[in-house]
Design a protein around this motif. Structure first.
Motif, short mmCIF file in Angstrom:
data_model
loop_
_atom_site.label_atom_id
_atom_site.label_comp_id
_atom_site.label_asym_id
_atom_site.label_seq_id
_atom_site.Cartn_x
_atom_site.Cartn_y
_atom_site.Cartn_z
N PRO A 66 -7.67 -0.88 46.24
CA PRO A 66 -8.62 0.20 45.91
C PRO A 66 -9.90 0.10 46.75
CG PRO A 66 -8.75 -1.50 44.26
CD PRO A 66 -7.61 -1.89 45.17
N ASN A 67 -9.73 -0.14 48.04
CA ASN A 67 -10.86 -0.34 48.94
C ASN A 67 -10.81 0.66 50.09
OD1 ASN A 67 -9.85 -3.03 47.83
ND2 ASN A 67 -11.87 -3.64 48.55
N VAL A 82 -9.56 5.29 50.21
CA VAL A 82 -8.38 4.66 49.61
C VAL A 82 -7.15 5.53 49.89
CG1 VAL A 82 -7.32 3.88 47.45
CG2 VAL A 82 -9.80 3.66 47.79
N ARG A 103 -16.12 -3.10 49.72
CA ARG A 103 -15.85 -3.34 48.31
C ARG A 103 -15.63 -2.01 47.59
NH1 ARG A 103 -16.62 -8.38 46.30
NH2 ARG A 103 -17.43 -9.92 47.78
N PRO A 104 -14.83 -2.02 46.52
CA PRO A 104 -14.61 -0.76 45.79
C PRO A 104 -15.93 -0.13 45.37
CG PRO A 104 -13.07 -2.45 45.06
CD PRO A 104 -14.04 -3.14 45.97
N LEU A 192 -12.93 -5.58 38.82
CA LEU A 192 -11.93 -5.91 39.84
C LEU A 192 -11.76 -7.41 40.01
CD1 LEU A 192 -10.28 -3.88 41.65
CD2 LEU A 192 -12.20 -2.87 40.45
N VAL A 228 -14.88 4.79 42.69
CA VAL A 228 -13.75 4.19 43.41
C VAL A 228 -12.73 5.23 43.86
CG1 VAL A 228 -11.98 2.39 43.33
CG2 VAL A 228 -14.09 2.11 42.00
N VAL A 235 -5.28 0.54 39.32
CA VAL A 235 -5.65 -0.79 39.83
C VAL A 235 -4.76 -1.87 39.22
CG1 VAL A 235 -7.46 -2.54 39.81
CG2 VAL A 235 -8.02 -0.17 40.38
#
Length: 308
Positions: A66-67, A82, A103-104, A192, A228, A235
């Motif tokens: 999820p990045n 994503v 980072r998300p 996360l 996100v 996730v």
């Protein structure tokens, strides 16, 4: 865990490569830590270099995290949101790519735009990072930074490849960080990190994840939707598929029923459905591919390269 510690914990595993043994042939991956003042926004940098025989090609497939990633390559420096599905790239000849795994939620902060969470977003870095207000780098400087990164990687200066990118990210971050966005990213990072760090049981659901993050399921869903671009359920499911794929790569002969239990599924059928949806092939076919890759590998052992 204090908030400043939570946001620096891993929020994406190193799992994700499809057929890691085959990926060990012909190219290499190096992962690098970000500058300390960007560690709240950057998970890691990664550099991939390859040198394939004339006429040869290699299709690399990765199960997305999820990045978002900012990727500098011969065609330019671009921001990738994503991915909605599998990410694949076919490699030829000789080349290099320099990536920054954000980072998300970090892309949403850096762009300051809901567009950042759109699935399959692709945007030139010069558009994403340049000339949004006084103090931002110029578009030409952003593009030059991407070219310099690729040239450094091609020359073998892997550590130096990320140096041109850092000032650009730092300048944008300085303009975009706010108390509100920092607090939101802290909450996302805490959730996360719990998933990736194994703080939750393998069969934990959104309710358990929300409780760990100190919020309600509905609030957690809104947080992920806004920052996100994927749901907490996505996730959790994707992390289990990552684990399952990694375990099969190490032991292609593993029982699928045992595998399902190990990664938190109540039965093999649900694992197979999620696995096929994420990878495009069922676990049994993936295991056969990994077994073939192990036999083709010089050492017979899957090598964890190519996992950005």
């Amino acid at each position: 865990m204090f908030e400043h510690e939570a946001r620096r914990q891993p929020t994406a595993s190193t799992h994700g490569i499809v057929d890691p043994a085959a990926a060990a042939t012909g190219f290499e991956l190096v992962r690098l830590e970000p500058a300390p003042d960007l560690a709240d926004l950057v998970e890691r940098h990664w550099v991939i270099r390859w040198d394939l025989p004339p006429g040869a090609e290699f299709r690399q497939v990765v199960i997305p995290h999820p990045n978002a990633n900012a990727v500098a390559e011969a065609g330019g420096w671009r921001v990738h949101g994503v991915p909605a599905g599998l990410f694949s790239r076919t490699l030829h000849g000789h080349g290099a790519v320099v990536g920054t795994k954000l980072r998300p939620g970090a892309l949403r902060m850096l762009l300051g735009d809901p567009e950042a969470v759109r699935p399959d977003l692709v945007m030139p870095a010069g558009v994403a990072f340049a000339a949004r207000a006084p103090g931002y780098p110029a578009s030409g400087d952003v593009e030059a930074a991407g070219r310099a990164a690729v040239l450094a990687a091609l020359s073998g200066d892997v550590a130096g490849a990320v140096e041109p990118l850092t000032p650009v990210l730092r300048a944008v971050a300085a303009r975009r960080r706010t108390a509100r966005s920092t607090a939101a990213l802290d909450r996302v990072a805490r959730a996360l990190a719990a998933v990736v760090g194994g703080e939750l049981g393998p069969d934990a659901g959104v309710r358990e994840l929300a409780a760990h993050a100190g919020t309600t399921p509905r609030s957690l869903q809104r947080l992920f939707a806004h920052w996100v671009g994927v749901s907490p359920k996505w996730v959790l499911q994707r992390h289990r598929v990552h684990l399952a794929a990694d375990l099969l790569a190490v032991d292609p002969g593993r029982s699928l029923a045992d595998l399902a239990t190990a990664v938190g599924y109540y039965d093999q059928a649900h694992l197979s459905a999620d696995f096929a949806r994420a990878l495009g092939v069922p676990p049994a076919a993936f295991a056969r591919r990994c077994a073939e890759g192990r036999r083709a590998s010089p050492t017979g052992v899957p090598t964890p390269v190519g996992r950005a």
